[in-house]
Design an enzyme around this catalytic site. Structure first.
Site, PDB file in Angstrom:
ATOM      1  N   CYS A  58       0.800  -1.230   0.000  1.00 35.44           N
ATOM      2  CA  CYS A  58       0.000   0.000   0.000  1.00 35.44           C
ATOM      3  C   CYS A  58       0.829   1.274   0.000  1.00 35.44           C
ATOM      4  O   CYS A  58       0.344   2.320  -0.411  1.00 35.44           O
ATOM      5  CB  CYS A  58      -0.927   0.015   1.211  1.00 35.44           C
ATOM      6  SG  CYS A  58      -2.118  -1.341   1.230  1.00 35.44           S
ATOM      7  N   HIS A  71     -10.057   2.556  -0.107  1.00 28.64           N
ATOM      8  CA  HIS A  71     -10.446   2.608   1.297  1.00 28.64           C
ATOM      9  C   HIS A  71     -11.401   1.448   1.596  1.00 28.64           C
ATOM     10  O   HIS A  71     -12.053   0.907   0.698  1.00 28.64           O
ATOM     11  CB  HIS A  71     -11.113   3.937   1.620  1.00 28.64           C
ATOM     12  CG  HIS A  71     -10.152   5.077   1.604  1.00 28.64           C
ATOM     13  ND1 HIS A  71     -10.501   6.339   2.023  1.00 28.64           N
ATOM     14  CD2 HIS A  71      -8.849   5.162   1.229  1.00 28.64           C
ATOM     15  CE1 HIS A  71      -9.452   7.150   1.913  1.00 28.64           C
ATOM     16  NE2 HIS A  71      -8.449   6.443   1.425  1.00 28.64           N
ATOM     17  N   GLU A  73     -14.294   1.409   3.027  1.00 25.09           N
ATOM     18  CA  GLU A  73     -15.680   1.717   2.670  1.00 25.09           C
ATOM     19  C   GLU A  73     -15.917   1.497   1.176  1.00 25.09           C
ATOM     20  O   GLU A  73     -16.932   0.918   0.773  1.00 25.09           O
ATOM     21  CB  GLU A  73     -16.034   3.166   3.029  1.00 25.09           C
ATOM     22  CG  GLU A  73     -15.790   3.542   4.471  1.00 25.09           C
ATOM     23  CD  GLU A  73     -14.424   4.182   4.726  1.00 25.09           C
ATOM     24  OE1 GLU A  73     -14.376   5.123   5.535  1.00 25.09           O
ATOM     25  OE2 GLU A  73     -13.424   3.736   4.130  1.00 25.09           O
ATOM     26  N   CYS A  99     -13.680   9.480   4.917  1.00 23.20           N
ATOM     27  CA  CYS A  99     -13.190  10.703   4.261  1.00 23.20           C
ATOM     28  C   CYS A  99     -14.304  11.231   3.351  1.00 23.20           C
ATOM     29  O   CYS A  99     -15.343  10.578   3.181  1.00 23.20           O
ATOM     30  CB  CYS A  99     -11.926  10.392   3.443  1.00 23.20           C
ATOM     31  SG  CYS A  99     -12.234   9.372   1.971  1.00 23.20           S
ATOM     32  N   CYS A 102     -15.262   8.769   0.406  1.00 17.54           N
ATOM     33  CA  CYS A 102     -16.059   7.626   0.862  1.00 17.54           C
ATOM     34  C   CYS A 102     -17.448   8.080   1.305  1.00 17.54           C
ATOM     35  O   CYS A 102     -18.433   7.365   1.105  1.00 17.54           O
ATOM     36  CB  CYS A 102     -15.337   6.875   1.971  1.00 17.54           C
ATOM     37  SG  CYS A 102     -13.900   5.955   1.351  1.00 17.54           S
TER      38      CYS A 102
END
Length: 157
Positions: A58, A71, A73, A99, A102
């Site tokens: 990542c 992310h 979500e 965020c 999302c």
């Protein structure tokens, strides 16, 4: 048992499950997990990471998150899109407050309630979801008292 107390207990359990799910993430800087629940059933899950088929790394060599990392979500919502399920009216349990990107996906997915256990450094996602009328519940995992709705105008960290 009072309905509110039952819901509070369920919320804490699902958040613990999202926290365990976050452990699947290969991200080193931050591991986030998300579950989407509808009618007391888990209809989707996600954790932050790279898209399918990409290397499970990542961060770049400078420890900066790669721009294509998804992310938790977003992963959970896109899994719904590939299934026969609908997230309309569902609850999302996520280990970190969403965020703004999302939050937009959550609104468009028809999710009506978001329960989270850590405040993200920016509150713009929370502010947008409040504006959309999504019920937001913050649960401090270290607090053993009753859960409470996050109705504050500002989320100070």
């Amino acid at each position: 048992m009072d309905e509110k107390i039952k819901q509070a207990a369920l919320d804490r359990r699902y958040l613990r499950m999202a926290s365990i799910w976050a452990e699947n993430s290969y991200c080193k800087r931050r591991q986030v997990g998300a579950l989407i629940i509808k009618n007391k059933m888990i209809i989707s899950d996600g954790y932050n990471g790279t898209p399918s088929g990409f290397e499970n790394i990542c961060e770049d060599k400078n420890n900066i998150t790669k721009p294509y990392v998804l992310h938790a979500e977003a992963n959970a919502i896109t899994k719904i899109a590939r299934s026969n399920n609908s997230s309309e009216g569902a609850t999302m349990y996520v280990t970190s407050s969403p965020c703004i990107e999302c939050a937009k996906l959550i609104i468009q997915a028809g999710i009506k309630r978001v329960v989270y256990s850590e405040r993200y450094r920016l509150a713009d996602g929370i502010d947008l979801m409040k504006r959309a009328g999504i019920e937001l519940v913050f649960i401090d995992p270290n607090d053993t008292s009753e859960l409470y709705n996050d109705t504050s105008k500002e989320n100070k960290i």
